[in-house]
Design an enzyme around this catalytic site. Structure first.
Site, PDB file in Angstrom:
ATOM      1  N   HIS A 120       0.864  -1.182   0.000  1.00 43.66           N
ATOM      2  CA  HIS A 120       0.000   0.000   0.000  1.00 43.66           C
ATOM      3  C   HIS A 120       0.905   1.238   0.000  1.00 43.66           C
ATOM      4  CE1 HIS A 120      -2.711   2.994   1.887  1.00 43.66           C
ATOM      5  NE2 HIS A 120      -3.710   2.234   1.491  1.00 43.66           N
ATOM      6  N   ASP A 197       3.215  -4.319   8.145  1.00 40.53           N
ATOM      7  CA  ASP A 197       2.003  -3.515   7.974  1.00 40.53           C
ATOM      8  C   ASP A 197       0.824  -4.454   8.204  1.00 40.53           C
ATOM      9  OD1 ASP A 197      -0.295  -2.367   7.021  1.00 40.53           O
ATOM     10  OD2 ASP A 197       0.553  -1.659   5.133  1.00 40.53           O
ATOM     11  N   GLN A 200      -4.368  -4.966   7.122  1.00 38.64           N
ATOM     12  CA  GLN A 200      -5.372  -5.932   6.644  1.00 38.64           C
ATOM     13  C   GLN A 200      -5.215  -7.292   7.316  1.00 38.64           C
ATOM     14  OE1 GLN A 200      -7.819  -4.975   4.810  1.00 38.64           O
ATOM     15  NE2 GLN A 200      -7.077  -3.102   3.867  1.00 38.64           N
ATOM     16  N   LYS A 223     -10.387  -0.403  10.719  1.00 35.64           N
ATOM     17  CA  LYS A 223     -10.598  -1.597   9.882  1.00 35.64           C
ATOM     18  C   LYS A 223     -10.952  -2.811  10.732  1.00 35.64           C
ATOM     19  CE  LYS A 223      -7.229  -0.128   6.382  1.00 35.64           C
ATOM     20  NZ  LYS A 223      -8.029   0.386   5.280  1.00 35.64           N
ATOM     21  N   CYS A 363      -4.787   2.551  -3.623  1.00 39.94           N
ATOM     22  CA  CYS A 363      -3.540   3.049  -3.015  1.00 39.94           C
ATOM     23  C   CYS A 363      -2.404   2.054  -3.204  1.00 39.94           C
ATOM     24  CB  CYS A 363      -3.729   3.357  -1.533  1.00 39.94           C
ATOM     25  SG  CYS A 363      -4.950   4.610  -1.232  1.00 39.94           S
TER      26      CYS A 363
HETATM   27  N1  7TS Z   1      -1.745  -0.594   4.695  1.00 35.93           N
HETATM   28  C1  7TS Z   1      -2.666  -1.371   4.102  1.00 35.93           C
HETATM   29  C2  7TS Z   1      -2.336  -2.776   3.751  1.00 35.93           C
HETATM   30  C3  7TS Z   1      -3.947  -0.860   3.866  1.00 35.93           C
HETATM   31  O1  7TS Z   1      -4.863  -1.647   3.294  1.00 35.93           O
HETATM   32  C4  7TS Z   1      -4.256   0.465   4.244  1.00 35.93           C
HETATM   33  C5  7TS Z   1      -5.579   1.091   3.947  1.00 35.93           C
HETATM   34  C6  7TS Z   1      -3.250   1.218   4.875  1.00 35.93           C
HETATM   35  C7  7TS Z   1      -2.009   0.657   5.067  1.00 35.93           C
HETATM   36  C8  7TS Z   1      -3.488   2.598   5.361  1.00 35.93           C
HETATM   37  O2  7TS Z   1      -4.340   2.586   6.469  1.00 35.93           O
HETATM   38  P1  7TS Z   1      -4.842   3.928   7.143  1.00 35.93           P
HETATM   39  O3  7TS Z   1      -5.839   3.487   8.141  1.00 35.93           O
HETATM   40  O4  7TS Z   1      -3.664   4.614   7.711  1.00 35.93           O
HETATM   41  O5  7TS Z   1      -5.470   4.732   6.023  1.00 35.93           O
HETATM   42  N2  7TS Z   1      -6.250   0.487   2.881  1.00 35.93           N
HETATM   43  C9  7TS Z   1      -7.357   0.970   2.263  1.00 35.93           C
HETATM   44  C10 7TS Z   1      -7.981   0.270   1.241  1.00 35.93           C
HETATM   45  O6  7TS Z   1      -7.621  -0.795   0.794  1.00 35.93           O
HETATM   46  N3  7TS Z   1      -9.046   0.981   0.828  1.00 35.93           N
HETATM   47  O7  7TS Z   1      -9.118   2.092   1.544  1.00 35.93           O
HETATM   48  C11 7TS Z   1      -8.083   2.104   2.454  1.00 35.93           C
END
Ligand code: 7TS
Length: 408
Positions: A120, A197, A200, A223, A363
């Site tokens: 990501h 990371d 997910q 999430k 992303c």
């Molecule tokens: N890493 C992964 C694997 C992600 O899926 C996401 C967000 C992030 C980092 C960033 O997370 P945040 O909470 O700091 O924004 N992924 C997604 C997605 O797949 N669709 O919208 C956000």
């Protein structure tokens, strides 16, 4: 899974464009159960105050709630101590904190930082910036044709020059579950630290940081049934103790002089300013909820959903599914493209039918390039989704296909 779990999520009980809502965008953000909504309400109605000041009852209650949430997180990921659990705004902030704190202090010219093609943007750009600033080399682990990572490839890319390896636990596009524990061993064998990371991964499967032996783990509350604006940075105590804070100001200091100051002990030295108190309370309630259902039950349900979705979606002519076909190698999401129909159009037709999916590059632009796709559509599942939701998706996809085949 059963309708009882679904009934905990009030938002799901509504119609969108005249159809019952089918929410298939949990990888972007999950919905929130009533237990989390009520915990936030209770906090604001009865306990709201600033923390760590210890002069009045509300302040003590808020501090207990906030620090109690930290203990819930500690237990949830099996960290050795609450000193290793730092509250942040989310995965993005957590990874940036590692890059700006640990990275700036420890990376020098010629050092290597290793990531993969499936990351990501939040696990790419902080390392790009660090590499540029320090004259370090950013290297990528290539993927297998089915969108998995081979440890042989990892062994070739990670060298004694590597100082940081940073890999996602689960891909938000391919769904692939990565062998982060084995990658950590390779990283450590070469003297590098391992960053995971977990955005997910942590919401969907049991994660034990001591078993993984990762040096850092980043994840987001929103999430995993928690509120937005709260996330976690786990780090090994020995590393965090030697790491400088990246945000300076109130709350994180011990003594402030005119020209020199000292920092509080862990974890507070990394929590400058009034912390995300309600967010932490909500995350604590989300963890209670996830524990009640059981991470193993959630993971098993998602494997089953992925299998069912791939089987049903494969019956649609011209539909390409990305990522591993073995459901045990992936989490509960399916990314796809429908021949000749732009994914945004697919998502729009699905929305007209009450079905929420995400479309775009997710992303992960380097991964889109690797997939030779400009964009894709993605249906992502959580414990509240059922096979009926997937049936509705497949029906919606057939409608989209017919609609665009007729129009063009
Ligand atoms: N890493 C992964 C694997 C992600 O899926 C996401 C967000 C992030 C980092 C960033 O997370 P945040 O909470 O700091 O924004 N992924 C997604 C997605 O797949 N669709 O919208 C956000």
């Amino acid at each position: 899974m059963n309708t009882t779990i679904r009934s905990y999520f009030p938002i799901l009980d509504q119609e969108i464009n005249g159809h019952p809502l089918v929410y298939l965008d949990s990888a972007a953000t999950s919905q929130k159960p009533i237990q989390v909504i009520e915990a936030l309400e209770k906090y604001y109605k009865f306990n709201n105050a600033n923390v760590h000041r210890g002069v009045h009852t509300l302040g003590n209650r808020a501090t207990d709630d906030y620090e109690g949430a930290r203990e819930k997180v500690r237990k949830f990921i099996n960290a050795a101590s609450t000193q290793e659990v730092i509250f942040t705004r989310g995965t993005t902030t957590s990874i940036n904190t590692i890059a700006s704190g640990y990275g700036r202090q420890n990376i020098v010219e010629g050092d290597e930082i290793v990531i993969t093609y499936m990351e990501h943007h939040s696990n790419i750009i902080p390392w790009q910036q660090l590499a540029k600033e320090k004259g370090a080399v950013l290297k990528y682990i290539d993927l297998e044709p089915d969108g998995t990572i081979s440890l042989d490839t990892v062994r070739k890319v990670v060298t004694p020059k590597t100082k940081i390896v940073s890999v996602m636990m689960v891909s938000n596009v391919l769904g692939t579950i990565n062998p982060v524990k084995e990658i950590a061993k390779i990283a450590h064998g070469n003297g590098a630290i391992m960053v995971v990371d977990g955005a997910q991964g942590v919401p969907h499967m049991k994660v034990d940081v001591q078993d993984l032996d990762c040096d850092f783990l980043a994840f987001s509350g929103h999430k995993m049934c928690g509120p937005t604006g709260i996330g976690v940075l786990y780090g090994k105590k020995a590393i965090l103790e030697n790491m400088e804070p990246v945000e300076f100001g109130g709350e994180m200091i011990d003594f402030v002089g005119l020209y020199e100051s000292t920092w509080k002990e862990l974890p507070w030295k990394f929590e400058g300013g009034t912390p995300i108190i309600a967010g932490a309370v909500g995350l604590g309630a989300a963890i209670d909820f996830l524990n009640e259902i059981g991470l193993d039950t959630i993971a098993a349900h998602e494997h089953q959903m992925a299998r069912y979705a791939m089987d049903q979606m494969s019956t649609i002519d011209g539909l390409t599914i990305y990522g591993p076909k073995d459901e045990m190698k992936r989490c509960g999401l399916v990314t796809f493209n429908l021949d000749d129909v732009h994914p945004h159009d697919v998502a729009t037709v699905l929305d007209m039918n009450g079905i929420a999916v995400r479309a775009g590059h997710h992303c992960a632009q380097p991964l889109m390039k690797w997939l030779e796709a400009t964009a894709t559509a993605r249906a992502s599942f959580y414990m509240y989704n059922s096979e009926e939701d997937i049936d509705a998706l497949v029906k919606g996809l057939r409608v989209a296909k017919e609609y665009f085949n007729d129009v063009f």
